[in-house]
Structure formats: structure tokens, C-alpha cells
Design an enzyme around this catalytic site. Structure first.
Site, PDB file in Angstrom:
ATOM      1  N   HIS A 172      -0.325   4.174   7.732  1.00 16.53           N
ATOM      2  CA  HIS A 172       0.332   4.783   6.579  1.00 16.53           C
ATOM      3  C   HIS A 172       0.811   6.212   6.850  1.00 16.53           C
ATOM      4  O   HIS A 172       0.093   6.996   7.486  1.00 16.53           O
ATOM      5  CB  HIS A 172      -0.619   4.800   5.386  1.00 16.53           C
ATOM      6  CG  HIS A 172      -1.081   3.433   4.982  1.00 16.53           C
ATOM      7  ND1 HIS A 172      -2.320   2.930   5.323  1.00 16.53           N
ATOM      8  CD2 HIS A 172      -0.445   2.462   4.290  1.00 16.53           C
ATOM      9  CE1 HIS A 172      -2.439   1.695   4.842  1.00 16.53           C
ATOM     10  NE2 HIS A 172      -1.310   1.390   4.209  1.00 16.53           N
ATOM     11  N   ASP A 177      -3.278   7.541   8.537  1.00 18.24           N
ATOM     12  CA  ASP A 177      -4.180   6.649   9.261  1.00 18.24           C
ATOM     13  C   ASP A 177      -3.337   5.812  10.221  1.00 18.24           C
ATOM     14  O   ASP A 177      -2.200   6.178  10.521  1.00 18.24           O
ATOM     15  CB  ASP A 177      -5.028   5.799   8.306  1.00 18.24           C
ATOM     16  CG  ASP A 177      -4.188   4.904   7.392  1.00 18.24           C
ATOM     17  OD1 ASP A 177      -3.021   4.628   7.715  1.00 18.24           O
ATOM     18  OD2 ASP A 177      -4.711   4.465   6.342  1.00 18.24           O
ATOM     19  N   SER A 187       0.799  -1.233   0.000  1.00 19.52           N
ATOM     20  CA  SER A 187       0.000   0.000   0.000  1.00 19.52           C
ATOM     21  C   SER A 187       0.824   1.272   0.000  1.00 19.52           C
ATOM     22  O   SER A 187       0.312   2.331  -0.361  1.00 19.52           O
ATOM     23  CB  SER A 187      -0.942   0.002   1.209  1.00 19.52           C
ATOM     24  OG  SER A 187      -0.210  -0.179   2.411  1.00 19.52           O
TER      25      SER A 187
END
Length: 361
Positions: free
Chosen positions: A338, A335, A40
Site C-alpha cells: 500500500h 507496507d 484496501s
């Protein structure tokens, strides 16, 4: 006659001077493209097409600080490090996702991301995340090569790939899902953390070799971050630590051990893959420095993410109704897992100063 003699002497002297100059070697070619693989931290929207994964960021408030303020599928409030990278290189403003429906064949020529949120080096990780495996990402790259050959021809395609930078970031999800989050996993039963790291690094080495066989020569391989300092890990760790939100020391030591082994792997690959350039990109120490010295980077919060409470919000839990901080640039994390756009910008600056000069030397 005297003027002709003087002119001849000048020409002879000039020619002799040229002979004393060093003969230049073949000049390094500028970076032609950036191709990203992994998880991600590099996914710019590929997971948008996956129907069964919870690891999606195609909704608000993700992307709120992108130029158009529209969620793109990036796991951040804005740009990723690879977006800053391609911009600094003058290739494009943002690194698109391969599965972006708006992607054109011409877009491929300057790079694209094949990465998938929740992805990892271990296929068992995908049982949890339902992300795209590294082998499937490689298949997508093969498909992209076919499209590029049709666009610019075999030789031009080979030159683009040869002079591209292949950015790889994977391993964090493998450790979190298989070693830390769940009390019992197949990998935890079969491996110690150290042996599991060896298993992951063998997979990583094989992946780099496969890219090399396809013409890749420049590789930037990211380390593990300080996993024990990610907000989610602080939250889970606090349950066993008197509700104190402090870094999980064991997880950070595991990350450091992995990174030491990764550097050794990169050295061995460099020696065995003729004509290649492999660069280790240290994310551990920069993130640890941002975490420990926030004022140095203009951060006011490093223990919690900007989205929601900042403790556990991720993917669907970081949603449009979540109370979000007013200024994400003051947060190390967007978040619970991340980095924020501001943190990615710092990492991109460091890569430009330390990694790219080596890759293009």
C-alpha cells in the site's frame, strides 16, 4: 422630456445588449458527496468488523500519522486519497467507513466508504481474503440510501446521489491472488491473464450500471497500479530473479493491458448511460513516475515499504513490534502493498487537476 427620452434610449440599449449575451445552460452542481467502493486503497475501516479476515489494519503502527495517531483501519500510515479528496472538496476532513460504529445518518449525506481490504471484482478472490464482496458493498449502499431518505427525504436524497462522485478501485487483488501469487488457482486454469481481465471488466461494468440505476451519475474509476513494482511483488519476483529486486515486467504489462481495456469500457459506458460522467483515473503512470523518479517527489525509498523490513510486511505482519522507518513521508510505500500517505496525497492532487474538472463540467 429630453431626460426621459435619454433614459428610455439607455434602457432599450441595455435590453438589446442583454439579448446578445449567450443564454447560460443549466449550471453544473457542486459535488455533494463521495461514495467509495472496492479494495484496501479505499477502505477506511470497514474490515475492522470482519472476524475472519487477515486483511486488517486496526493496529499500530497503521495510522501513526493520522491527526490523532490512532489506527483507524486505513491501510496506510495516514490518510487515503479519498480523505484528501473530501477535504479538498470542503465536505469533511476524512471519509469515514460505513461500518464505523460512530457513523451517524448525517455523516452519510456527504459520503462514506464501503470498500473492503482484500476485496475484488471476482468473488473467488474473497475465498483468500475473506473480504466484503462488491455485491455486499452494493447492498450496504442500498441500506445507506434508506437511512438517507429517512434523514432528508426522497427528493433531497436523489439530488445528493445524482451530484455525488462514486469512486471505484478494484482489480489488483484479483490479479495478484488468482494470477500471480499461487502456483495453481481455479482462475489460472480456466483463463489466460487477458481473458481473466475481460472477466473482471465485465463485472466492473455491471457494478457501474447498478450504481447508475440507483441514481449515480459521476464516476471516478481507478486503473490498476504497476503491480509488478509493489514491494511484495519485488520480493516474490526476486526469488526467480537472482534475488534482484526489480519490477516484474510481465505483471506491469498485464496492468497496462488491463488499463487500456478499462479506458475502452469507460468510453462505452459513457456512451450508453445517459447523463453520466465517467472518468478514468490513471494510477499506473503516476506511481511508476514516483517509483522511477523519487527525488521529484521527495522520496528516498521506493522499493521497500516503511513498515518492518518493507519486503513482505502487510496486515498482521506489520504490527506494533515491527521496526518502522522514522519518516514515512520519504517512502512511496507504507507496507509491502500500500502507498504511504505522501503518495496518496500526490494521487489526490492529480485527481483534483485531471478528473474532478471533467466530472463537474
Amino acid at each position: 422630456m429630453e431626460q426621459k427620452t435619454n433614459l428610455l434610449l439607455i434602457l432599450l440599449f441595455s435590453f438589446a445588449s442583454l439579448l446578445t449575451l449567450p443564454i447560460p445552460t443549466t449550471a453544473s452542481q457542486p459535488i455533494s458527496a463521495v461514495f467509495a467502493f472496492g479494495d484496501s486503497t479505499l477502505d477506511s475501516g470497514n474490515n475492522n468488523r470482519l472476524p475472519f479476515t487477515l486483511f486488517k489494519s486496526d493496529h499500530k503502527p497503521y495510522g501513526k500519522d493520522l491527526p490523532n495517531h490512532v489506527p483507524s483501519g486505513r491501510f496506510s500510515n495516514g490518510k487515503l486519497a479519498t480523505d484528501f479528496m473530501v477535504s479538498k472538496l470542503g465536505l469533511k476532513d476524512l471519509l469515514p467507513a460505513y461500518y464505523d460504529p460512530k457513523l451517524t445518518d448525517r455523516d452519510l449525506l456527504t459520503g462514506v466508504s464501503f470498500a473492503s481490504g482484500g476485496g475484488g471484482l471476482d468473488d473467488l478472490t474473497l475465498a483468500v481474503s475473506k473480504a466484503t464482496s462488491m455485491s455486499k458493498q452494493l447492498e450496504a449502499f442500498d441500506e445507506a440510501l434508506g437511512r438517507m431518505r429517512k434523514t432528508v427525504g426522497e427528493q433531497n436524497c436523489s439530488e445528493i446521489v445524482k451530484n455525488a462522485v462514486f469512486v471505484i478501485s478494484a482489480g489488483t487483488n484479483d490479479m495478484v491472488f488468482n494470477m500471480y501469487e499461487l502456483p495453481v488457482t481455479v482462475r489460472k486454469i480456466a483463463f489466460s491473464p487477458s481473458r481473466y481481465q475481460d472477466f473482471l471488466l465485465r463485472a466492473l461494468g455491471s457494478f457501474v450500471q447498478n450504481l447508475y440505476k440507483r441514481g449515480g451519475r459521476r464516476f471516478q474509476v481507478a486503473s490498476l497500479p504497476p503491480i509488478g513494482c509493489l514491494p511484495m511483488q519485488l520480493t516474490i519476483g526476486s526469488i526467480f530473479n537472482g534475488l534482484r529486486r526489480v519490477c516484474v515486467d510481465k505483471q506491469n504489462k498485464d496492468s497496462q493491458a488491463y488499463n487500456t481495456k478499462l479506458q475502452d469500457l469507460i468510453s462505452r459506458l459513457q456512451a450508453s448511460l445517459s447523463g453520466s460522467r465517467l472518468a478514468y483515473f490513471d494510477t499506473y503512470n503516476p506511481i511508476m513516475d514516483m517509483f522511477s523518479n523519487p527525488d521529484k517527489y521527495g522520496f528516498s525509498q521506493t522499493h521497500e515499504g516503511c513498515c518492518g523490513t518493507g519486503l513482505v510486511e502487510l496486515g498482521p505482519l506489520c504490527g506494533e513490534l515491527s521496526l518502522t522507518c522514522t519518516d514515512a513521508s520519504k517512502f512511496l510505500f507504507w507496507d509491502s502493498m500500500h502507498p504511504s500517505q505522501a503518495a496518496y496525497s500526490v494521487l489526490a492532487d492529480m485527481a483534483q487537476k485531471t478528473v474532478l474538472p471533467y466530472l463537474i463540467a
